[in-house]
Design a protein around this motif. Structure first.
Motif, PDB file in Angstrom:
ATOM      1  N   GLU A   1       4.764  17.677   4.697  1.00 20.10           N
ATOM      2  CA  GLU A   1       5.245  16.806   3.625  1.00 20.10           C
ATOM      3  C   GLU A   1       4.326  16.878   2.411  1.00 20.10           C
ATOM      4  N   GLU A   2       3.021  16.885   2.664  1.00 11.88           N
ATOM      5  CA  GLU A   2       2.047  16.959   1.574  1.00 11.88           C
ATOM      6  C   GLU A   2       2.216  18.254   0.777  1.00 11.88           C
ATOM      7  N   GLN A   3       2.508  19.354   1.471  1.00 15.32           N
ATOM      8  CA  GLN A   3       2.673  20.625   0.772  1.00 15.32           C
ATOM      9  C   GLN A   3       3.891  20.575  -0.151  1.00 15.32           C
ATOM     10  N   PHE A   4       4.985  19.990   0.330  1.00 13.21           N
ATOM     11  CA  PHE A   4       6.168  19.828  -0.513  1.00 13.21           C
ATOM     12  C   PHE A   4       5.846  18.977  -1.745  1.00 13.21           C
ATOM     13  N   VAL A   5       5.243  17.816  -1.503  1.00 12.44           N
ATOM     14  CA  VAL A   5       4.976  16.870  -2.595  1.00 12.44           C
ATOM     15  C   VAL A   5       3.970  17.446  -3.586  1.00 12.44           C
ATOM     16  N   ASN A   6       2.945  18.100  -3.091  1.00  9.54           N
ATOM     17  CA  ASN A   6       1.965  18.716  -3.996  1.00  9.54           C
ATOM     18  C   ASN A   6       2.620  19.772  -4.884  1.00  9.54           C
ATOM     19  N   SER A   7       3.578  20.505  -4.331  1.00  8.28           N
ATOM     20  CA  SER A   7       4.253  21.522  -5.138  1.00  8.28           C
ATOM     21  C   SER A   7       5.083  20.879  -6.247  1.00  8.28           C
ATOM     22  N   ILE A   8       5.667  19.708  -5.978  1.00  9.52           N
ATOM     23  CA  ILE A   8       6.427  19.002  -7.019  1.00  9.52           C
ATOM     24  C   ILE A   8       5.496  18.537  -8.128  1.00  9.52           C
ATOM     25  N   GLU A   9       4.327  18.030  -7.757  1.00 13.66           N
ATOM     26  CA  GLU A   9       3.371  17.571  -8.771  1.00 13.66           C
ATOM     27  C   GLU A   9       2.830  18.750  -9.580  1.00 13.66           C
ATOM     28  N   MET A  10       2.531  19.864  -8.926  1.00 19.30           N
ATOM     29  CA  MET A  10       2.072  21.039  -9.663  1.00 19.30           C
ATOM     30  C   MET A  10       3.168  21.570 -10.584  1.00 19.30           C
ATOM     31  N   TRP A  11       4.412  21.483 -10.129  1.00 20.34           N
ATOM     32  CA  TRP A  11       5.539  21.876 -10.976  1.00 20.34           C
ATOM     33  C   TRP A  11       5.600  20.997 -12.218  1.00 20.34           C
ATOM     34  N   ARG A  12       5.469  19.678 -12.026  1.00 17.82           N
ATOM     35  CA  ARG A  12       5.503  18.754 -13.164  1.00 17.82           C
ATOM     36  C   ARG A  12       4.409  19.086 -14.167  1.00 17.82           C
ATOM     37  N   GLU A  13       3.213  19.344 -13.671  1.00 19.22           N
ATOM     38  CA  GLU A  13       2.097  19.681 -14.550  1.00 19.22           C
ATOM     39  C   GLU A  13       2.372  20.979 -15.308  1.00 19.22           C
ATOM     40  N   SER A  14       2.921  21.961 -14.612  1.00 13.43           N
ATOM     41  CA  SER A  14       3.187  23.250 -15.245  1.00 13.43           C
ATOM     42  C   SER A  14       4.275  23.141 -16.307  1.00 13.43           C
ATOM     43  N   VAL A  15       5.294  22.318 -16.049  1.00 11.72           N
ATOM     44  CA  VAL A  15       6.382  22.133 -17.011  1.00 11.72           C
ATOM     45  C   VAL A  15       5.928  21.259 -18.178  1.00 11.72           C
ATOM     46  N   GLY A  16       4.996  20.331 -17.898  1.00 13.10           N
ATOM     47  CA  GLY A  16       4.461  19.479 -18.949  1.00 13.10           C
ATOM     48  C   GLY A  16       5.206  18.177 -19.140  1.00 13.10           C
ATOM     49  N   LEU A  17       5.752  17.608 -18.062  1.00 12.19           N
ATOM     50  CA  LEU A  17       6.460  16.333 -18.150  1.00 12.19           C
ATOM     51  C   LEU A  17       5.483  15.175 -17.925  1.00 12.19           C
ATOM     52  N   ASP A  18       5.536  14.180 -18.801  1.00 13.16           N
ATOM     53  CA  ASP A  18       4.697  12.990 -18.610  1.00 13.16           C
ATOM     54  C   ASP A  18       5.314  12.049 -17.589  1.00 13.16           C
ATOM     55  N   ASN A  19       6.612  11.840 -17.693  1.00  9.28           N
ATOM     56  CA  ASN A  19       7.318  11.007 -16.724  1.00  9.28           C
ATOM     57  C   ASN A  19       8.761  11.471 -16.634  1.00  9.28           C
ATOM     58  N   MET A  20       9.468  10.951 -15.667  1.00  6.06           N
ATOM     59  CA  MET A  20      10.828  11.426 -15.413  1.00  6.06           C
ATOM     60  C   MET A  20      11.636  10.392 -14.654  1.00  6.06           C
ATOM     61  N   ILE A  21      12.933  10.537 -14.757  1.00  5.42           N
ATOM     62  CA  ILE A  21      13.865   9.857 -13.869  1.00  5.42           C
ATOM     63  C   ILE A  21      14.057  10.826 -12.711  1.00  5.42           C
ATOM     64  N   LEU A  22      13.640  10.439 -11.522  1.00  2.76           N
ATOM     65  CA  LEU A  22      13.591  11.364 -10.390  1.00  2.76           C
ATOM     66  C   LEU A  22      14.739  11.084  -9.435  1.00  2.76           C
ATOM     67  N   LEU A  23      15.580  12.091  -9.223  1.00  2.00           N
ATOM     68  CA  LEU A  23      16.748  11.969  -8.351  1.00  2.00           C
ATOM     69  C   LEU A  23      16.615  12.959  -7.208  1.00  2.00           C
ATOM     70  N   GLY A  24      16.798  12.477  -5.983  1.00  2.00           N
ATOM     71  CA  GLY A  24      16.718  13.350  -4.827  1.00  2.00           C
ATOM     72  C   GLY A  24      17.872  13.121  -3.876  1.00  2.00           C
TER      73      GLY A  24
END
Length: 370
Positions: A138-161
């Motif tokens: 689970e941590e690997q999945f979540v860490n990849s989402i956070e690294m993706w956010r950093e790479s894209v450059g989003l400060d915040n988002m409406i998150l839908l899953g």
């Protein structure tokens, strides 16, 4: 080695080693996945930017950004100082990919940018190995989402899953609450605790709760056998018969999109997404007791969400997912910040069964954010 033949995960390779030659018959490749997805995405009428986003660890996340072509330029030229709308980020479920949002991307991008990406280990994203420990996977999945956010450059988002994406979106919101303006969970997987055999689920009073029929014994028996393998191993083990299996067992995917495609485009997409190396699939297996239950039920961690974070849960009235988890979340968090929406005539794939209702509900949520 033929470059179109994906490697097996260690556990799956062991389980089918006596077939030896059969996996090489799989009529799939990343190139075929790419071309099938391109046909699906050609339906998008707004501006589409598709690319690989490289993470800090050099893994790559396949990403779509959709923006409204009729409003983008006037906003940029006539009102350059206008505040930007909070982007909507969409996370698909188990075995899916960005192509499944084809009924939603144009409508939802009318007033704000929409991002959709293939989860790590799924679709066209990188397919690394995952730990067999549930928390670490689970941590690997979540860490990849956070690294993706950093790479894209989003400060915040409406998150839908959706489904598994809803589980991971909730875990992400717990760990990175300042990045989530509103959490939207669509038929989320992995929330309830699995009760011991013979114990009935307690009744929960509430107008939004829809009771699901008890699974037949044969379904439970099949699920037990499948738990010994990666969930979709049969598709890969079937070799050239794999696409036919998807058509046979998931004809609903063709029906849901039949007004867009009069052929097997969508079932081919599902096949090619899941006939590759079972990377994210192995991560999901590590987190699940069986296909329907999580080893670390998310309801246990719901109190860790910020009490002021707005949360909306959408359930298909005909879905196999038990909506009583939503009612429990309302009890835990309170009605002020937690809302349940039941969508009639919809199964687990609410966004495809009733895209009109789904898009309207999500658009209204987005408009409440900004």
């Amino acid at each position: 080695m033929d470059p179109t033949v994906p490697m097996q995960s260690e556990t799956e390779a062991d389980s089918i080693s006596w077939w030896g030659w059969w996996p090489s018959w799989r009529p799939t490749s990343m190139s075929l996945l790419k071309s099938t997805e391109a046909k699906i995405l050609s339906c998008i009428r707004n501006d589409l930017w598709s690319r690989f986003v490289t993470l800090a660890n050099q893994e790559r996340i396949w990403t779509l950004t959709v923006t409204n072509k009729t409003t983008r330029k006037p906003v940029e030229t006539a009102c350059p100082t206008a505040p930007k709308k909070t982007p909507l980020v969409m996370v698909h479920g188990f075995g899916g990919g960005v192509g499944l949002w084809i009924r939603n991307l144009d409508a939802l991008s009318c007033s704000r940018p929409v991002y959709a990406f293939d989860l790590l280990g799924f679709g066209r994203s990188s397919r690394p190995s995952f730990p067999t420990d549930a928390a670490l996977a689970e941590e690997q999945f979540v860490n990849s989402i956070e690294m993706w956010r950093e790479s894209v450059g989003l400060d915040n988002m409406i998150l839908l899953g959706h489904s598994l994406g809803g589980y991971l979106a909730t875990s992400y919101a717990i760990q990175h609450p300042s990045r989530v303006s509103h959490l939207i969970l669509v038929d989320p997987w992995g929330f309830p605790e699995r009760l011991p055999p013979g114990v009935e689920t307690p009744d929960i009073q509430g107008p939004e709760v829809v009771k699901r029929p008890t699974l037949p014994r044969w379904v439970k028996a099949v699920a037990l056998v499948l738990s010994l393998f990666n969930p979709l191993a049969v598709i890969r083990a079937a070799g050239p018969w794999g696409p036919g299996l998807v058509n046979r067992f998931r004809p609903d995917f063709k029906r849901k999109f039949e007004d867009l495609f009069d052929d097997d485009t969508m079932t081919k997409y599902i096949y090619h997404c899941n006939a590759q190396t079972p990377s994210g699939e192995a991560g999901f297996r590590a987190m699940s007791e069986s296909i329907g239950w999580a080893k670390r039920p998310m309801l246990q961690r719901v109190p860790l969400l910020p009490p002021t974070m707005p949360l909306t849960m959408l359930y298909g009235a005909q879905s196999w997912v038990d909506s009583s988890s939503g009612e429990k979340m309302v009890q835990i968090r309170g009605k002020a910040t937690t809302r349940i929406v039941m969508v009639d005539d919809a199964s687990h794939h609410v966004y495809a069964d009733r895209p009109d209702v789904f898009n309207k509900v999500v658009q209204n949520i987005c408009n409440l954010v900004d």
